[in-house]
Design a protein around this motif. Structure first.
Motif, PDB file in Angstrom:
ATOM      1  N   GLY A 147       0.833  -1.205   0.000  1.00 46.22           N
ATOM      2  CA  GLY A 147       0.000   0.000   0.000  1.00 46.22           C
ATOM      3  C   GLY A 147       0.862   1.247   0.000  1.00 46.22           C
ATOM      4  O   GLY A 147       1.815   1.365  -0.790  1.00 46.22           O
ATOM      5  N   GLY A 148       0.571   2.145   0.942  1.00 49.76           N
ATOM      6  CA  GLY A 148       1.191   3.472   0.951  1.00 49.76           C
ATOM      7  C   GLY A 148       2.713   3.467   0.950  1.00 49.76           C
ATOM      8  O   GLY A 148       3.351   4.217   0.200  1.00 49.76           O
ATOM      9  N   LEU A 149       3.281   2.605   1.784  1.00 51.55           N
ATOM     10  CA  LEU A 149       4.739   2.611   1.929  1.00 51.55           C
ATOM     11  C   LEU A 149       5.441   2.232   0.615  1.00 51.55           C
ATOM     12  O   LEU A 149       6.419   2.860   0.206  1.00 51.55           O
ATOM     13  N   GLY A 150       4.903   1.226  -0.053  1.00 53.11           N
ATOM     14  CA  GLY A 150       5.506   0.772  -1.306  1.00 53.11           C
ATOM     15  C   GLY A 150       5.245   1.742  -2.442  1.00 53.11           C
ATOM     16  O   GLY A 150       6.094   1.964  -3.309  1.00 53.11           O
ATOM     17  N   ARG A 151       4.059   2.345  -2.440  1.00 52.99           N
ATOM     18  CA  ARG A 151       3.753   3.307  -3.505  1.00 52.99           C
ATOM     19  C   ARG A 151       4.594   4.575  -3.307  1.00 52.99           C
ATOM     20  O   ARG A 151       5.044   5.197  -4.262  1.00 52.99           O
ATOM     21  N   LEU A 152       4.810   4.949  -2.049  1.00 58.32           N
ATOM     22  CA  LEU A 152       5.656   6.113  -1.777  1.00 58.32           C
ATOM     23  C   LEU A 152       7.048   5.891  -2.365  1.00 58.32           C
ATOM     24  O   LEU A 152       7.628   6.786  -2.993  1.00 58.32           O
ATOM     25  N   ALA A 153       7.562   4.679  -2.178  1.00 57.38           N
ATOM     26  CA  ALA A 153       8.903   4.367  -2.699  1.00 57.38           C
ATOM     27  C   ALA A 153       8.923   4.560  -4.216  1.00 57.38           C
ATOM     28  O   ALA A 153       9.892   5.085  -4.780  1.00 57.38           O
ATOM     29  N   ASP A 159       0.005  -5.089   5.738  1.00 55.47           N
ATOM     30  CA  ASP A 159       0.262  -3.661   5.741  1.00 55.47           C
ATOM     31  C   ASP A 159       0.151  -3.200   7.190  1.00 55.47           C
ATOM     32  O   ASP A 159      -0.797  -3.541   7.869  1.00 55.47           O
ATOM     33  N   ASN A 160       1.148  -2.461   7.651  1.00 53.82           N
ATOM     34  CA  ASN A 160       1.112  -1.988   9.030  1.00 53.82           C
ATOM     35  C   ASN A 160       1.004  -3.118  10.060  1.00 53.82           C
ATOM     36  O   ASN A 160       0.397  -2.956  11.103  1.00 53.82           O
ATOM     37  N   HIS A 161       1.550  -4.248   9.697  1.00 52.99           N
ATOM     38  CA  HIS A 161       1.487  -5.383  10.615  1.00 52.99           C
ATOM     39  C   HIS A 161       2.621  -6.344  10.239  1.00 52.99           C
ATOM     40  O   HIS A 161       2.829  -6.608   9.065  1.00 52.99           O
ATOM     41  N   GLY A 189       9.733  11.194  10.430  1.00 51.75           N
ATOM     42  CA  GLY A 189       8.344  10.790  10.268  1.00 51.75           C
ATOM     43  C   GLY A 189       7.863  11.318   8.928  1.00 51.75           C
ATOM     44  O   GLY A 189       8.598  12.037   8.237  1.00 51.75           O
ATOM     45  N   VAL A 190       6.615  10.968   8.549  1.00 52.41           N
ATOM     46  CA  VAL A 190       6.177  11.221   7.178  1.00 52.41           C
ATOM     47  C   VAL A 190       5.087  12.291   7.053  1.00 52.41           C
ATOM     48  O   VAL A 190       4.545  12.492   5.970  1.00 52.41           O
ATOM     49  N   ALA A 191       4.757  12.937   8.160  1.00 51.35           N
ATOM     50  CA  ALA A 191       3.893  14.121   8.138  1.00 51.35           C
ATOM     51  C   ALA A 191       4.170  14.851   9.454  1.00 51.35           C
ATOM     52  O   ALA A 191       4.634  14.238  10.419  1.00 51.35           O
ATOM     53  N   THR A 228       7.283  15.434   5.159  1.00 53.34           N
ATOM     54  CA  THR A 228       5.904  15.114   4.763  1.00 53.34           C
ATOM     55  C   THR A 228       5.915  14.445   3.393  1.00 53.34           C
ATOM     56  O   THR A 228       6.576  14.924   2.460  1.00 53.34           O
ATOM     57  N   ASN A 229       5.179  13.348   3.305  1.00 47.23           N
ATOM     58  CA  ASN A 229       5.137  12.575   2.060  1.00 47.23           C
ATOM     59  C   ASN A 229       4.653  13.400   0.875  1.00 47.23           C
ATOM     60  O   ASN A 229       4.091  14.491   1.039  1.00 47.23           O
ATOM     61  N   GLY A 230       4.807  12.825  -0.284  1.00 51.08           N
ATOM     62  CA  GLY A 230       4.297  13.459  -1.498  1.00 51.08           C
ATOM     63  C   GLY A 230       4.009  12.381  -2.537  1.00 51.08           C
ATOM     64  O   GLY A 230       4.264  11.188  -2.320  1.00 51.08           O
ATOM     65  N   GLU A 248      -8.605  -1.682  10.477  1.00 50.21           N
ATOM     66  CA  GLU A 248      -9.593  -1.121  11.408  1.00 50.21           C
ATOM     67  C   GLU A 248      -9.366   0.364  11.677  1.00 50.21           C
ATOM     68  O   GLU A 248     -10.316   1.127  11.790  1.00 50.21           O
ATOM     69  N   TYR A 249      -8.075   0.772  11.763  1.00 51.13           N
ATOM     70  CA  TYR A 249      -7.837   2.176  12.107  1.00 51.13           C
ATOM     71  C   TYR A 249      -8.228   3.125  10.975  1.00 51.13           C
ATOM     72  O   TYR A 249      -8.469   4.310  11.196  1.00 51.13           O
ATOM     73  N   LYS A 250      -8.330   2.609   9.760  1.00 49.59           N
ATOM     74  CA  LYS A 250      -8.741   3.457   8.631  1.00 49.59           C
ATOM     75  C   LYS A 250     -10.268   3.647   8.599  1.00 49.59           C
ATOM     76  O   LYS A 250     -10.789   4.474   7.903  1.00 49.59           O
ATOM     77  N   ARG A 251     -10.947   2.827   9.323  1.00 47.93           N
ATOM     78  CA  ARG A 251     -12.366   2.961   9.649  1.00 47.93           C
ATOM     79  C   ARG A 251     -13.316   2.889   8.448  1.00 47.93           C
ATOM     80  O   ARG A 251     -14.278   3.664   8.358  1.00 47.93           O
ATOM     81  N   LYS A 304      -3.582   7.859  14.153  1.00 47.88           N
ATOM     82  CA  LYS A 304      -3.198   6.516  13.707  1.00 47.88           C
ATOM     83  C   LYS A 304      -2.612   6.477  12.292  1.00 47.88           C
ATOM     84  O   LYS A 304      -1.793   5.613  11.992  1.00 47.88           O
ATOM     85  N   GLU A 305      -3.061   7.332  11.406  1.00 52.27           N
ATOM     86  CA  GLU A 305      -2.547   7.299  10.026  1.00 52.27           C
ATOM     87  C   GLU A 305      -1.317   8.190   9.978  1.00 52.27           C
ATOM     88  O   GLU A 305      -1.407   9.402  10.185  1.00 52.27           O
ATOM     89  N   ALA A 306      -0.172   7.594   9.690  1.00 52.65           N
ATOM     90  CA  ALA A 306       1.053   8.386   9.741  1.00 52.65           C
ATOM     91  C   ALA A 306       0.950   9.581   8.793  1.00 52.65           C
ATOM     92  O   ALA A 306       1.211  10.724   9.171  1.00 52.65           O
ATOM     93  N   SER A 307       0.590   9.317   7.567  1.00 53.42           N
ATOM     94  CA  SER A 307       0.439  10.425   6.621  1.00 53.42           C
ATOM     95  C   SER A 307      -0.784  10.214   5.740  1.00 53.42           C
ATOM     96  O   SER A 307      -1.713  10.997   5.724  1.00 53.42           O
ATOM     97  N   GLY A 308      -0.747   9.103   4.979  1.00 53.95           N
ATOM     98  CA  GLY A 308      -1.718   8.922   3.909  1.00 53.95           C
ATOM     99  C   GLY A 308      -1.144   9.576   2.662  1.00 53.95           C
ATOM    100  O   GLY A 308      -0.419  10.590   2.753  1.00 53.95           O
ATOM    101  N   THR A 309      -1.424   8.981   1.526  1.00 53.92           N
ATOM    102  CA  THR A 309      -1.007   9.606   0.258  1.00 53.92           C
ATOM    103  C   THR A 309      -2.165   9.602  -0.737  1.00 53.92           C
ATOM    104  O   THR A 309      -2.195  10.424  -1.651  1.00 53.92           O
TER     105      THR A 309
HETATM  106  O1  CBF Z   1       4.566   6.754   4.446  1.00 53.70           O
HETATM  107  C1  CBF Z   1       3.834   6.094   3.488  1.00 53.70           C
HETATM  108  C2  CBF Z   1       2.621   5.416   4.094  1.00 53.70           C
HETATM  109  O2  CBF Z   1       3.070   4.317   4.854  1.00 53.70           O
HETATM  110  C3  CBF Z   1       2.021   3.540   5.440  1.00 53.70           C
HETATM  111  O3  CBF Z   1       1.185   3.057   4.429  1.00 53.70           O
HETATM  112  C4  CBF Z   1       2.624   2.336   6.156  1.00 53.70           C
HETATM  113  O4  CBF Z   1       2.591   1.270   5.640  1.00 53.70           O
HETATM  114  N1  CBF Z   1       3.178   2.464   7.309  1.00 53.70           N
HETATM  115  C5  CBF Z   1       1.209   4.422   6.388  1.00 53.70           C
HETATM  116  O5  CBF Z   1       0.167   3.679   6.950  1.00 53.70           O
HETATM  117  C6  CBF Z   1       0.674   5.642   5.651  1.00 53.70           C
HETATM  118  O6  CBF Z   1       0.055   6.518   6.555  1.00 53.70           O
HETATM  119  C7  CBF Z   1       1.807   6.376   4.953  1.00 53.70           C
HETATM  120  O7  CBF Z   1       1.300   7.388   4.148  1.00 53.70           O
END
Ligand code: CBF
Length: 826
Positions: free
Chosen positions: A120-126, A274-276, A439-441, A468-470, A557-560, A656-661
């Motif tokens: 998810g987010g972490l891999g797409r950010l890369a 993801d996140n686990h 951190g990412v935000a 902060t992510n982009g 769950e934290y993304k609700r 709970k959401e570090a940043s979100g993209t």
């Molecule tokens: O920093 C990129 C993203 O990483 C996560 O997806 C992650 O796997 N730890 C976070 O959950 C996202 O908030 C964050 O944007």
């Protein structure tokens, strides 16, 4: 002065396609299958890429720039074909060429598998970061694993998620290069033999180990219009010797089989969490495998034209994408000490100046810890080094705090030691072994500093910084939304492609009626495009004039997502009980993969599909609500979805959401955020203004207070709020399932303590009413066409900050200190 666009020979491309179809498949164009045509076209594009790739490598050899190695278990690249064309500035000529050959570029693109080497987010950010690094002209390597099976493909059967293997390499990958000449050996297990050599040096030699051969595959990462091509290097594992049965005695036979098994398992599959962290032995092996190969390569590359290994950090930086690659700290120490005979202090100096760490989450289940015995058995020499790093660090803690009034030194050791409670704590190793922790935000970094990593921050504040992510506008606007991209260019010129802050100029148009109408017309066309996709894939007809309310992201769950669907359920009840009430038609669009073993998440998917089934087929609803769950959410369909979104659902429990993209991708495409003050939402609202977003719910501070004090009681809310009660009761009253017990586990975890977790761990009930209220405001705002157009346009106009180009430039200026490559673009 404006740069000349890269040149692209359309006729040569056409000839290459025909030639490739002939030589690869012995076929004419008429005989070739769509897949074969895609392959032929991709190889023709690769020809053009390779020239730029070679020029980049030559420039790097001459200019000797500092190189960043972005080390990541995940790179969620998405399809390469269209993106490569965009960055080569060749999309239009290739489209024309294919047209002339009687082919549709979109259909050709659709033949490409969607490489999903990430969750998810972490891999797409890369992936976004690599795009920006190349576009900004920095020399970079992405270092990762060539998983045979990437993220599973999701099928929905009877409303349930079913995981199907992703065979993305089935037809080969035309863009990759196998670089067997750069293969490395990686050793596992055995024991460490320590002795003194003839020069009196203490030698540590790993013996009795298993070994695999790491073979790199290089993928080009093309900078936009600048002729720079960086490299994503992903490693595959092969057995070291060919298996020759007759020459093996029994012991060797056993070993050879083990090696072959190890090699075949290592790169088999991406862990779909993801996140686990699953904490599986194979995962640690994967981590060491790609890190050892990458670190060896980086050191060797440096030594190609430098002789003082003590200055490695002047030309090399390792960015560790989360804790997954953290073993790099110890691996670099090992290589420096065992292969190049540096003293501990010298090796430590080089290592800490080379390594940097990004934290992507505060979710405790994602912070990696390994049992000491497993770590020691698998990586005996690495363990010795980690043990010594820990011993010295604990010493440092004691020196720093002993005798300080009011400080409990043992508590400090407990919270910061790398080895504690029989566990190796990878985040601690990353912090201690590097010089930068980010951190990412902004909010996320503050929470790290004030709470999760407070002790570290107090002890070494100089290491902490925020990035902060982009996201890359090349993929998520130019490729995803060509209509809007062209419109933006018509209004403000095309500088935004490499400088997203230019979008600010669109503010001049937010009150312009004609611009508003054009903007909304593009949105409508994108909604029609998505509606067609939904009809084809879900068999559901949705109205493009309804509000497209979108929540697409991993299911957690934290993304609700549960909060979202509960309010949909409530509105269903509301419409049924007040059929004449005004209700602006809405299409709720979900897309999400759940980790295969994450039962609550999987049940939430089933719930969304069950709710969709009932609501979409209920004639009383008269199409006022539609619910759609898009199967197999991935980069390629995400592009269609972002372009079509009116409303961007960013509703995680605050903190709970570090940043979100995804929030940034939707903003770029003119969607208005409904969200909590969490992650990068805070900065989005800051840019766009509170009046152009819909913010609701508890603040992060309030959430953390409740968590600390343990004084949250969702049952009180259930008993006192009839709306909440109605929504929850519908989980178990048979409205959405004949089997009334099916969704009981979701009901239970909202109201009762389950398996050590607090009732309603993510404060769904607490935020329910304010979320409903925000939803209501959205419907009112949307009904006012002018107001909505202005809000949507403002979101696009204010997204400048959220380009990954900005994030990368901050890393370069504040952490990496890279030099720009000078490549003559042709
Ligand atoms: O920093 C990129 C993203 O990483 C996560 O997806 C992650 O796997 N730890 C976070 O959950 C996202 O908030 C964050 O944007």
């Amino acid at each position: 002065m404006k740069k000349k666009p890269l040149s692209f020979d359309k006729d040569l491309f056409k000839r290459s396609v025909l030639y490739n179809v002939k030589t690869l498949y012995r076929k004419t164009m008429e005989e070739a299958t769509p897949q074969e045509i895609y392959q032929a076209a991709a190889y023709a594009i690769k020809d053009a890429i390779v020239d730029h790739w070679m020029t980049t490598q030559k420039a790097a050899a001459e200019q000797d720039p500092k190189i960043v190695y972005y080390m990541s278990m995940e790179f969620l690249m998405g399809r390469a074909f269209g993106n490569n064309l965009i960055n080569l500035q060749a999309y239009k000529p290739v489209k024309e060429a294919l047209d002339e050959l009687g082919l549709d570029v979109n259909l050709v693109e659709d033949q490409e598998p969607d490489p999903a080497l990430g969750n998810g987010g972490l891999g797409r950010l890369a992936a976004c970061f690599l795009d920006s690094l190349a576009t900004l002209g920095y020399m970079a390597y992405g270092c990762g694993i060539r998983y045979k099976y990437g993220m599973f493909r999701q099928q929905i059967k009877d409303g349930y998620q079913v995981e199907v293997p992703d065979t993305w390499l089935e037809n080969g990958n035309p863009f990759e290069l196998r670089r067997s000449e750069l293969a490395k050996e990686v050793k596992f297990g055995g024991y460490v033999n320590m002795f003194t050599d003839e020069y009196g040096r203490t030698i540590f030699r790993q013996e009795g180990y298993q070994v695999v051969r790491a073979v790199p595959y290089d993928l080009p990462v093309i900078g936009y219009g600048n002729g720079v091509v960086d490299t994503l290097r992903i490693w595959d594992a092969e057995p070291i010797q060919c298996f020759q049965l007759d020459s093996f005695d029994k012991g060797d036979y056993q070993k050879a089989v083990e090696q072959e098994n190890l090699a075949s398992q290592l790169c088999e599959v991406l862990y779909p969490n993801d996140n686990h962290i699953a904490g599986k032995e194979l995962r640690l092996k994967q981590q060491y495998f790609f890190i050892s190969a990458s670190v060896q390569t980086a050191v060797q590359r440096y030594l190609r034209n430098h002789d003082d290994i003590r200055k490695l950090y002047e030309k090399t930086v390792f960015q560790l994408n989360d804790t997954h690659p953290t073993v790099a700290v110890a691996e670099l120490m090992r290589i420096l000490m065992d292969d190049y005979y540096l003293s501990w202090d010298d090796a430590w100096d080089v290592t800490t100046k080379t390594c940097c760490y990004t934290n992507h989450t505060i979710m405790s289940e994602a912070l990696e810890k390994w049992p000491v015995d497993l770590f020691q058995r698998l990586l005996p020499r690495i363990y010795q080094i980690v043990d010594e790093i820990n011993r010295r660090f604990v010493d440092q803690i004691m020196r720093t705090y002993s005798g300080s009034a009011g400080i409990d030194v043992q508590a400090k050791i407990r919270s910061m030691a790398i080895l504690y409670d029989n566990q190796v704590k990878m985040a601690h190793l990353a912090i201690v072994g590097g010089h930068s922790v980010n951190g990412v935000a902004k909010l996320h970094t503050e929470i790290l500093k004030q709470r999760e990593l407070k002790d570290f921050y107090e002890m070494m504040p100089e290491k902490f910084n925020n990035k902060t992510n982009g996201i890359t506008q090349r993929r998520f606007l130019m490729h995803a939304n060509p209509l809007l991209a062209d419109w933006v260019t018509e209004k403000i010129g095309d500088d935004w492609i490499t400088d997203l802050s230019q979008m600010d100029k669109l503010k001049d148009f937010v009150n312009d009626k004609k611009a508003q109408a054009e903007f909304m017309d593009i949105k409508l066309k994108n909604k029609q495009r998505l509606a067609e996709y939904i009809l084809e894939h879900n068999g559901v007809k949705v109205d493009p004039k309804s509000i497209f309310d979108v929540q697409v992201k991993r299911l957690h769950e934290y993304k609700r997502q549960l909060l979202n669907i509960l309010t949909v359920m409530y509105k269903y009840h509301d419409i049924k009980s007040h059929p004449n009430k005004d209700f602006y038609p809405k299409t709720y669009i979900f897309g999400a993969k759940a980790a295969a073993g994450y039962l609550t998440a999987k049940l939430t998917i089933k719930l969304i599909n069950s709710v969709a089934e009932v609501i979409n087929n209920d004639p009383d609803i008269k199409g006022k609500i539609k619910v759609v769950f898009i199967e197999d959410y991935r980069v390629s369909n995400a592009e269609l979805i972002f372009a079509a979104a009116d409303v961007s659902e960013q509703i995680s429990t605050a903190s709970k959401e570090a940043s979100g993209t995804g929030n940034m991708k939707m903003m770029l495409n003119g969607a208005v955020t409904i969200g909590t003050m969490d992650g990068a939402n805070v900065e989005i609202v800051n840019e766009v203004g509170e009046e152009n977003a819909f913010i609701f719910g508890l603040s992060s501070q309030e959430v953390m207070e409740y968590e600390k004090n343990g004084n949250y009681n969702p049952m009180d809310i259930y008993n006192s709020d009839p709306n909440v009660k109605k929504a929850l009761d519908m989980l178990v009253d048979g409205t959405f399932s004949k089997d009334k017990e099916l969704f009981r586990p979701l009901y239970n975890c909202l109201l009762n303590k389950v398996g050590g977790n607090r009732a309603d761990q993510y404060f769904i009930l607490k935020d329910f009413e304010s979320y409903l209220e925000a939803q209501k405001k959205i419907s009112d705002a949307y009904a006012d066409k002018k107001r909505w157009a202005k809000m949507a346009l403002m979101n696009t106009a204010c997204c400048g900050k959220f380009s990954s180009d900005r994030t990368i430039q901050e890393y370069v200026d504040e952490v990496w200190h890279l030099d720009k490559l000078n490549v003559e673009a042709k």
